[in-house]
Design a protein around this motif. Structure first.
Motif, short mmCIF file in Angstrom:
data_model
loop_
_atom_site.label_atom_id
_atom_site.label_comp_id
_atom_site.label_asym_id
_atom_site.label_seq_id
_atom_site.Cartn_x
_atom_site.Cartn_y
_atom_site.Cartn_z
N ASP B 134 -7.92 12.91 13.54
CA ASP B 134 -7.08 13.55 12.63
C ASP B 134 -6.21 12.72 12.04
O ASP B 134 -5.89 12.90 10.75
CB ASP B 134 -6.37 14.63 13.11
CG ASP B 134 -5.68 15.55 12.07
OD1 ASP B 134 -6.42 15.55 11.28
OD2 ASP B 134 -4.49 15.72 12.27
N THR B 221 -15.08 18.22 14.58
CA THR B 221 -14.52 17.26 13.57
C THR B 221 -15.31 17.31 11.97
O THR B 221 -14.51 17.33 11.11
CB THR B 221 -14.41 15.99 14.08
OG1 THR B 221 -15.47 15.28 14.35
CG2 THR B 221 -13.34 15.56 14.97
N ARG B 222 -16.40 17.41 12.15
CA ARG B 222 -17.20 17.39 11.02
C ARG B 222 -16.84 18.68 10.44
O ARG B 222 -16.60 18.48 8.99
CB ARG B 222 -18.80 17.30 11.52
CG ARG B 222 -19.52 16.31 10.90
CD ARG B 222 -20.82 16.19 11.42
NE ARG B 222 -20.84 14.99 12.45
CZ ARG B 222 -21.61 15.25 13.84
NH1 ARG B 222 -22.29 16.40 13.80
NH2 ARG B 222 -21.53 14.48 14.56
N VAL B 225 -13.26 18.43 8.75
CA VAL B 225 -13.13 17.58 7.63
C VAL B 225 -13.82 18.08 6.43
O VAL B 225 -13.46 17.92 5.25
CB VAL B 225 -13.86 16.07 8.13
CG1 VAL B 225 -14.24 15.31 6.88
CG2 VAL B 225 -12.93 15.30 9.02
N GLY B 226 -15.07 18.86 6.61
CA GLY B 226 -15.65 19.37 5.60
C GLY B 226 -14.65 20.33 4.77
O GLY B 226 -14.50 20.07 3.63
N ALA B 228 -11.26 20.23 4.87
CA ALA B 228 -10.37 19.59 4.34
C ALA B 228 -10.58 18.81 3.08
O ALA B 228 -9.81 19.12 1.98
CB ALA B 228 -9.50 18.51 5.45
N ILE B 229 -11.64 18.31 3.01
CA ILE B 229 -12.16 17.67 1.78
C ILE B 229 -12.22 18.53 0.72
O ILE B 229 -12.03 18.25 -0.46
CB ILE B 229 -13.44 16.63 2.25
CG1 ILE B 229 -12.75 15.54 3.06
CG2 ILE B 229 -14.02 16.32 0.96
CD1 ILE B 229 -14.26 14.64 3.26
N MET B 231 -11.06 21.32 0.02
CA MET B 231 -9.79 21.77 -0.43
C MET B 231 -9.27 20.93 -1.30
O MET B 231 -8.80 21.13 -2.48
CB MET B 231 -8.62 21.96 0.75
CG MET B 231 -7.39 22.22 0.29
SD MET B 231 -7.13 23.70 -0.47
CE MET B 231 -6.91 24.89 0.69
N ARG B 232 -9.05 19.51 -0.83
CA ARG B 232 -8.44 18.39 -1.61
C ARG B 232 -9.35 18.25 -2.91
O ARG B 232 -8.72 18.19 -3.90
CB ARG B 232 -8.64 17.25 -1.01
CG ARG B 232 -7.94 16.02 -1.44
CD ARG B 232 -8.01 14.68 -0.73
NE ARG B 232 -9.44 14.41 -0.87
CZ ARG B 232 -9.77 13.16 -0.13
NH1 ARG B 232 -9.20 12.68 0.78
NH2 ARG B 232 -11.10 12.84 -0.19
N ASP B 233 -10.67 18.18 -2.67
CA ASP B 233 -11.39 17.88 -4.17
C ASP B 233 -11.48 18.96 -4.98
O ASP B 233 -11.50 18.85 -6.22
CB ASP B 233 -12.76 17.56 -3.67
CG ASP B 233 -13.09 16.07 -3.06
OD1 ASP B 233 -11.79 15.56 -3.00
OD2 ASP B 233 -14.06 15.90 -2.68
N ALA B 234 -11.36 20.23 -4.51
CA ALA B 234 -11.52 21.27 -5.48
C ALA B 234 -10.19 21.45 -6.13
O ALA B 234 -10.23 21.78 -7.21
CB ALA B 234 -11.66 22.68 -4.63
N THR B 235 -9.06 21.29 -5.37
CA THR B 235 -7.63 21.23 -6.19
C THR B 235 -7.35 20.21 -7.00
O THR B 235 -6.85 20.28 -8.04
CB THR B 235 -6.56 21.47 -5.09
OG1 THR B 235 -6.69 20.49 -4.20
CG2 THR B 235 -6.60 22.85 -4.45
#
Lengths: 294, 330
Positions: B134, B221-222, B225-226, B228-229, B231-235
């Motif tokens: 993490d 973890t997969r 991570v999916g 989290a990523i 969320m980050r890319d969408a915003t």
């Protein structure tokens, strides 16, 4: 494609360039961090979500001075090691261009003291990953009279401008460091700029400002001396908006900050309420829905 | 005499002998400001909370390792620390983490054993490895650990506290593996001396158990991570707030208009003072050439008039006309 660490990316490392977050084990290309595989032509890399800031030349960073050493300051920027800000890479108070003398070294604490927050640019990254900073621009230097917020460095991408100014009703300035440290302060009024540029006769040779270095200094001092307004929660609300984004792992950009700010204002949330689990979740969901409408 | 197997061949808690307990993984999420990664892992009723801080500056100079990161660990169990467990965790993590990437830095892990119902060490190792993941620290592989023990002459995976007490009379293996390379990075044997054949059997079973655990953790973890990523890319692609876009647009336009049209404004003056905007002789010659080409047979008076329409008159007054005449020739 999302991978955990130790997952196979390509069965053969031949013909691929090994990027960040990958290792070669037994001739196979394997990820070593959990993240998303990104391919640029032949370069394979894995972009993780979290992770400390890794310096890149030209990044804007916000940091805190932890140590005044011989001829250099040691600055905490949230990386793996502390960054150094050499005495030779700051502007002298009298704007002179000369070799730094012993007297300069002795009066280093007058420029920056332990605990001061600075914004600076990454000048170089050494072989072992330590970062060297410089503040050779009027925009960089000591920050005062504002808030420092930290979010995971991965949430800050390169923006068109890392100095964001919200005019109109917000009246807030934000310096978004690439290292995830973000400085929020009340906007310096444009009228101050104009007064000073009238005093000093306007134009200067500086690329990023019409003001001279001297004028910037007075501007900074005037801002630092500005008393706090207890009824004004705009800075606090912007700060809370950034905390919400960091808490929920949403990207921090000029637009996302403003969206969260405006939503919170519309819903009548106070800054402390915004970062509660319930409301932060709602605010970020609202952000996502904005994306979908487009 | 208590019964470890009932007729159907199940353990007391209803598991088959080679079955792990249910795992509950919580990765990331809100954490204290100085913590880089955190994970909460529950294996059955054993639960461990792990925090990872670093890689960061080493506190003491003497602790620095010249060409690698130092891993340190604290295990808190109830009210006291468990240094023995901590050492085992450090030794294990050091082999899994790519320590060369962070010379002189320190990676510190803090583990809180919230509840201990068997397989404490395995749970600590798994939680620590999740916290490192993490925190985005590069590791050779997703570390997995599990215990296997001999209970009633049968190999049980992932022992509960009850079974542990029972197994320690014979043998109990806790093994951590890197599943990709099938490398055992730590192995702990408790109990009485074993025969070679039993030892080998138990070890290979324990490796199987650890690999099972590792696969589960990797999947967790997969998934995390999916999310989290996403969320980050969408915003990151959030459209600009309308007011923001408009205000900056208009401001820029006003500024530009001032520069171009308002000759008396300070902006325009500063523009001129940069000495780029007085037309040079060459520029004027070029302009005259253009005019000549388009409308041949103009008188010099007509040419001057045409030039006046192109540049404001007060600019042309400052021109060096003799130089111009020389260059033009006629």
């Amino acid at each position: 494609m999302n991978v955990a660490c130790g997952d196979l990316i390509t069965a053969s490392s031949e013909g691929w360039m090994r990027g960040h977050g990958t290792v070669v084990a037994n001739g196979e290309l394997v990820s070593c961090v959990a993240g998303k595989v990104e391919r640029v032509d032949k370069l394979m890399r894995v972009r993780g979500v979290n992770g400390r800031y890794v310096g890149e030349v030209g990044d804007l960073v916000v940091g805190r001075v932890l140590e005044v050493g011989p001829k250099a300051w040691r600055v905490e920027i949230g990386g793996c090691r502390r960054a150094t800000l050499a005495l030779s890479s700051v502007n002298l108070p009298d704007d002179e261009q000369r070799i730094r003398t012993r007297e300069d070294a002795l009066s280093m604490r007058d420029l920056l003291d332990v605990g001061n927050v600075v914004c600076a640019e990454v000048q170089a990254v050494r072989q072992d990953g330590t970062v060297q900073l410089h503040t050779r621009s009027n925009r960089y230097g000591r920050l005062a009279n504002g808030h420092l917020v930290t979010v995971p460095a991965g949430l800050v991408r390169r923006l068109p401008s890392h100095f964001v100014r919200y005019d109109d009703d917000l009246d807030v300035e934000v310096a978004v460091g690439n290292n995830g440290w973000i400085w929020v302060q009340r906007a310096i009024p444009m009228t101050w700029h104009e007064e000073l540029s009238a005093d000093t006769g306007g134009g200067s040779s500086g690329a990023d400002a019409l003001l001279t270095a001297e004028a910037w200094k007075t501007l900074r001092a005037r801002h630092a001396a500005r008393p706090l307004d207890r009824d004004d929660d705009r800075v606090d609300r912007v700060r809370a908006a950034i905390v919400v984004l960091g808490l929920r792992g949403a990207a921090v950009t000029a637009d996302t900050i403003e969206h969260v700010y405006r939503d919170a204002l519309a819903w009548g949330l106070t800054p402390p309420q915004m970062s509660t689990l319930k409301h932060s979740h709602r605010l970020v969901r609202a952000l996502l829905s904005k994306k979908r409408k487009r | 005499m208590d019964v470890w197997f009932d007729v159907s061949g199940l353990r007391k808690d209803g598991r088959k002998p080679r079955e792990l307990r249910a795992m509950d993984v919580k990765l990331g999420g809100p954490k204290p400001p100085n913590v880089d990664g955190c994970a909460w892992l529950r294996m059955g009723l054993t639960s461990v909370l792990a925090h990872c801080i670093g890689p960061s500056e080493t506190k003491r100079r003497s602790d620095e390792v010249q060409d690698a990161a130092r891993v340190s660990c604290t295990v808190v169990r109830g009210r006291r620390e468990d240094p023995e467990l901590a050492t085992t965790v450090v030794r294990t993590l050091e082999t899994a983490v790519l320590v060369d990437a962070f010379p002189r830095a320190t990676i510190s892990v803090v583990l809180h054993v919230l509840a201990d119902e068997g397989s404490r060490l395995a749970c600590c190792l798994n939680a620590a490895s999740l916290a490192l993941v993490d925190a985005g620290i590069p590791m050779r592989d997703c570390l997995g650990a599990a215990a296997a023990g001999l209970v009633a002459d049968e190999v049980f995976f992932d022992l509960t506290r009850d079974e542990e007490r029972r197994a320690s009379a014979k043998a109990r293996f806790t093994v951590a593996v890197l599943p990709r390379s099938r490398r055992v990075v730590s192995a702990h044997l408790d109990g009485a001396p074993l025969e070679t054949s039993t030892f080998e059997k138990l070890l290979s079973r324990a490796i199987d158990a650890a690999t099972l655990a590792a696969n589960r953790l990797a999947q967790a973890t997969r998934d995390h991570v999916g999310e989290a990523i996403q969320m980050r890319d969408a915003t990151a692609a959030t459209p600009p707030s309308r007011t923001n876009g408009r205000s900056t647009d208009t401001e820029e336009v006003v500024l530009l208009e001032k520069m171009i049209y308002d000759v008396k404004s300070a902006y325009f003056a500063s523009f001129l003072s940069s000495s780029k905007h007085l037309p040079t002789t060459d520029e004027v010659v070029e302009a005259l050439g253009d005019i000549k080409k388009k409308t041949p047979g103009l008188s010099p008076e007509d040419l001057a008039a045409a030039l006046r329409t192109k540049y404001p008159s007060w600019l042309l007054d400052d021109m060096n006309w003799t130089e111009l005449a020389e260059k033009m020739g006629d």
